[in-house]
Write an enzyme that holds these catalytic residues in place. Sequence first.
Site, PDB file in Angstrom:
ATOM      1  N   ALA A  20      13.880 -14.750   3.460  1.00 33.55           N
ATOM      2  CA  ALA A  20      12.673 -14.852   2.638  1.00 33.55           C
ATOM      3  C   ALA A  20      12.946 -14.964   1.138  1.00 33.55           C
ATOM      4  CB  ALA A  20      11.759 -13.656   2.917  1.00 33.55           C
ATOM      5  N   SER A  50      14.533 -18.382   6.663  1.00 36.67           N
ATOM      6  CA  SER A  50      13.113 -18.076   6.422  1.00 36.67           C
ATOM      7  C   SER A  50      12.396 -17.585   7.660  1.00 36.67           C
ATOM      8  CB  SER A  50      12.384 -19.319   5.892  1.00 36.67           C
ATOM      9  OG  SER A  50      13.047 -19.829   4.764  1.00 36.67           O
ATOM     10  N   CYS A  54       9.958  -9.027  10.549  1.00 33.17           N
ATOM     11  CA  CYS A  54       8.846  -8.118  10.870  1.00 33.17           C
ATOM     12  C   CYS A  54       8.157  -8.507  12.164  1.00 33.17           C
ATOM     13  CB  CYS A  54       7.794  -8.144   9.767  1.00 33.17           C
ATOM     14  SG  CYS A  54       8.432  -8.575   8.155  1.00 33.17           S
ATOM     15  N   VAL A  91      29.293 -16.066   2.409  1.00 35.49           N
ATOM     16  CA  VAL A  91      29.926 -15.848   1.107  1.00 35.49           C
ATOM     17  C   VAL A  91      30.750 -14.569   1.206  1.00 35.49           C
ATOM     18  CG1 VAL A  91      29.518 -15.367  -1.335  1.00 35.49           C
ATOM     19  CG2 VAL A  91      28.173 -17.128  -0.157  1.00 35.49           C
ATOM     20  N   ASP A 296      15.577  -7.531   0.256  1.00 34.22           N
ATOM     21  CA  ASP A 296      15.990  -6.223   0.766  1.00 34.22           C
ATOM     22  C   ASP A 296      17.256  -5.678   0.108  1.00 34.22           C
ATOM     23  OD1 ASP A 296      13.888  -6.660   2.460  1.00 34.22           O
ATOM     24  OD2 ASP A 296      15.065  -6.677   4.311  1.00 34.22           O
ATOM     25  N   ASN A 318       9.300 -12.106  -0.423  1.00 37.67           N
ATOM     26  CA  ASN A 318       8.674 -13.382  -0.778  1.00 37.67           C
ATOM     27  C   ASN A 318       8.242 -13.404  -2.242  1.00 37.67           C
ATOM     28  OD1 ASN A 318       8.066 -15.535   1.414  1.00 37.67           O
ATOM     29  ND2 ASN A 318       7.993 -13.571   2.477  1.00 37.67           N
ATOM     30  N   TYR A 439     -20.105  -2.609   2.051  1.00 35.66           N
ATOM     31  CA  TYR A 439     -20.765  -1.755   3.032  1.00 35.66           C
ATOM     32  C   TYR A 439     -21.737  -2.552   3.894  1.00 35.66           C
ATOM     33  CZ  TYR A 439     -24.393   1.002   5.126  1.00 35.66           C
ATOM     34  OH  TYR A 439     -25.290   1.491   6.038  1.00 35.66           O
ATOM     35  N   TRP A 447     -20.740   5.800   3.081  1.00 36.51           N
ATOM     36  CA  TRP A 447     -19.633   6.198   2.199  1.00 36.51           C
ATOM     37  C   TRP A 447     -18.348   5.767   2.910  1.00 36.51           C
ATOM     38  CZ3 TRP A 447     -20.239   8.268  -2.630  1.00 36.51           C
ATOM     39  CH2 TRP A 447     -21.448   8.895  -2.938  1.00 36.51           C
TER      40      TRP A 447
END
Lengths: 466, 466
Positions: A20, A50, A54, A91, A296, A318, A439, A447
């Site tokens: 990402a 990419s 998750c 690498v 990360d 991202n 609401y 509420w």
Amino acid sequence: MDKGGARGTRERLVVIGGDAAGMSAASQARRLRGPDELEIVAFERGHFTSFSACGIPYWVGGDVTGRDQLIARTPQEHRERGIDLRLRTEVTEIDVSASRVRARDVESGAESWTSYDKLVIATGARPVRPPLPGVDAPGVHGVQTLDDGQALIDTLTATEGRRAVVVGAGYIGVEMAEALINRGYEVTVVNRGQEPMSTLDPDMGRLVRRAMEGMGITMVNDTEVTKLLTGDDGRVRAVATEDAEYPADVVVLGIGVRPETTLAKAAGLPLGDYDGLLTDLAMRVRGHENIWAGGDCVEVLDLVSGRERHIALGTHANKHGQVIGTNAGGGYATFPGVVGTAVSKVCDLEIARTGLREKDARRAGLQYVTATIESTSRAGYYPGAAPMTVKMLAERRTGRLLGTQIVGREGAGKRVDIAAVALTAGMTVDQMTALDLGYAPPFSPVWDPVLVAARKTVKELRSSDF
Amino acid sequence: MDKGGARGTRERLVVIGGDAAGMSAASQARRLRGPDELEIVAFERGHFTSFSACGIPYWVGGDVTGRDQLIARTPQEHRERGIDLRLRTEVTEIDVSASRVRARDVESGAESWTSYDKLVIATGARPVRPPLPGVDAPGVHGVQTLDDGQALIDTLTATEGRRAVVVGAGYIGVEMAEALINRGYEVTVVNRGQEPMSTLDPDMGRLVRRAMEGMGITMVNDTEVTKLLTGDDGRVRAVATEDAEYPADVVVLGIGVRPETTLAKAAGLPLGDYDGLLTDLAMRVRGHENIWAGGDCVEVLDLVSGRERHIALGTHANKHGQVIGTNAGGGYATFPGVVGTAVSKVCDLEIARTGLREKDARRAGLQYVTATIESTSRAGYYPGAAPMTVKMLAERRTGRLLGTQIVGREGAGKRVDIAAVALTAGMTVDQMTALDLGYAPPFSPVWDPVLVAARKTVKELRSSDF
């Protein structure tokens, strides 16, 4: 050896890591600078680019039908956009003084140097794999990469037994518990912490435990795994703790991740308390004008505590990539930091948090009050109104919101965004009580539960105000 | 005549109106001051207290099984808390100079005066009932009170025909369309505006229209009702417009409401452009130290445009009542204003808005850019990911968020809260692009749709920046 001598005025951007952060950076830089101005070389040691790590639990659990669905952009798509993507190329060294990286072809073992004008380090995270006896036995799986996910699915398909043990009860652990339940396994989760989801305070984690137990998951808390036992065939057969053995046909490790900064450390780049790279707000590695890092492998500023943290999340990766690509492409952008928002689910239970837990607040030297309320996701009389619990922390005296945790059913989790924006804006809980939230009976009680929590926190503040 | 002469030092609080604002104020004042210190008299002309008018469409549609579910607190419960509640008693005059109100017993017609030390006006709103021929015929219904709802249900139960016409396509209109669909009616909605949901810009309203048409609802837009036609039995039989007649076995009026401020106007209290009472931020009627007003009968400050607006919503009424009760009880609280958030649904379509529409922004003299994006409520690969459209407005030059509109399916509507909090905090859309919102595949794409909209709005701002 490729020294790039024939490039003339064209600059070269080298990206280490094809997921990402790295590929977002490459893509955004390409948007701002065409191939005539900027050459982009990206190294990725795996087979994919990419992808959504998750999403792996949902692929394993069967909600997502195929691996390709988790790939946001294929290698071919990146190449068509003028990115020189080198897959299966790892690498092995960053030579900062000479502005070059050494890369090794994973198949052939051949190595070569590539020079850079600008470098992006997006090496990601590595899963914590405790040095336990048996941890490398067949039937023991991590779930960090698509290759890991495929290997786990292959094992699940080939295994006749239906007993699974998940080690770890953070978000990966609980999501994998759900995945295995969905595949018809008897699931035991062995967890070092007092309650599952240590990203919550234990009183909220207890609600998660009870719900998981209600789903038929066996929760073993406060317990360290001591070894993984194998059978005559060499495959894992049980998870052992100090007191017990949990039979297992398959074991999933979901203990968490650490920044993968081996290369960066060897290159002398600055690392923080969690071994993540340290950057400025433009995601430039501190002290290095032409090196950026994101995803990360970096630590990020926590806007609530003012400290650096390590949070491995695709949504941050991202954003980092976007910021890095803009800056590396000659524009200007910053990543201001995080407030620590996370949401996850296990079956129909939604779990969310943002800001500081009690122990984070104490560690940051903050005094605080807490309040916990129960409400419903919709008007109580509306069908599907489901109970939810909201816990809120606010700073003593100032009343500033410090954190919010939510455990509930459908409609509960994403309400954490209200608190995430309020945290970002530095609102007090008293200010929050007046928020003009959406609401209507199918969406909320009159509420909203977040407002109810804010009101109760205000009351606690008043009674603490001496 | 009750002059309250024997009260000694005990003060009397008189409340006009027994619904959300009035009874919340009464309850909160009672919490702060016991009956020895404060007498509370509340007048309500109807049969009920503290009911959810917002729930009526779901009661009519059958999602809510009984009227009593919509009553948050019964008259008996209020009385047990020491509130002298007088039902079926209509206040007919406020005598500000003598600090007294005249009330009439609806049954007997008897009138008497009650003096007050403190007064709360919570007279609510009255539905717009256009002076059309036939508007009072049997079979034509409003849906403002529980009595209205019961009358409509009685008609629906007694009526054999299955053709319903809803006049008006605001949130009451679309919610009633859903209710009637759920009861098996063929529904036609006749709407004066260019598209349904005039609380949205027409380009977003078009999405609502298409979705409603997809549900089998006949939408007639840009059309004024000219009269209601009745049959030989005197009952309504059709709705007539200039061009057509729409057969109707039942007609529901959902045209909107106006502040019910007849009493306040006669008493010389200050009214605004929408005929709502004008208050300060403590909800005190301007220029009157001992009179408060709240709920659907007041105008509120719009924090985005800086102007007064009239918004009839139970969630505001409850907040007003809380603030009024605190102040009338000797404490201190304010209602800072609204940003204009609303969410509603018609079948599985979710519709939400906050802040300014394009025409509001123009009226307020603001220059702005807009951006509209399409995304999904969950990660694209996750089951149940549903399309959603987000439109955003930001001010030119400053980049300040001005408004957000959302049309989508499950999980779309309450995302408007993100924008509502951002508006309250005065955030720019550029700041919003970095918001740390909850991400996991079952809850959101890696870029939440609100972030995608913010990013596109930022781009529009840049290209407008001359």
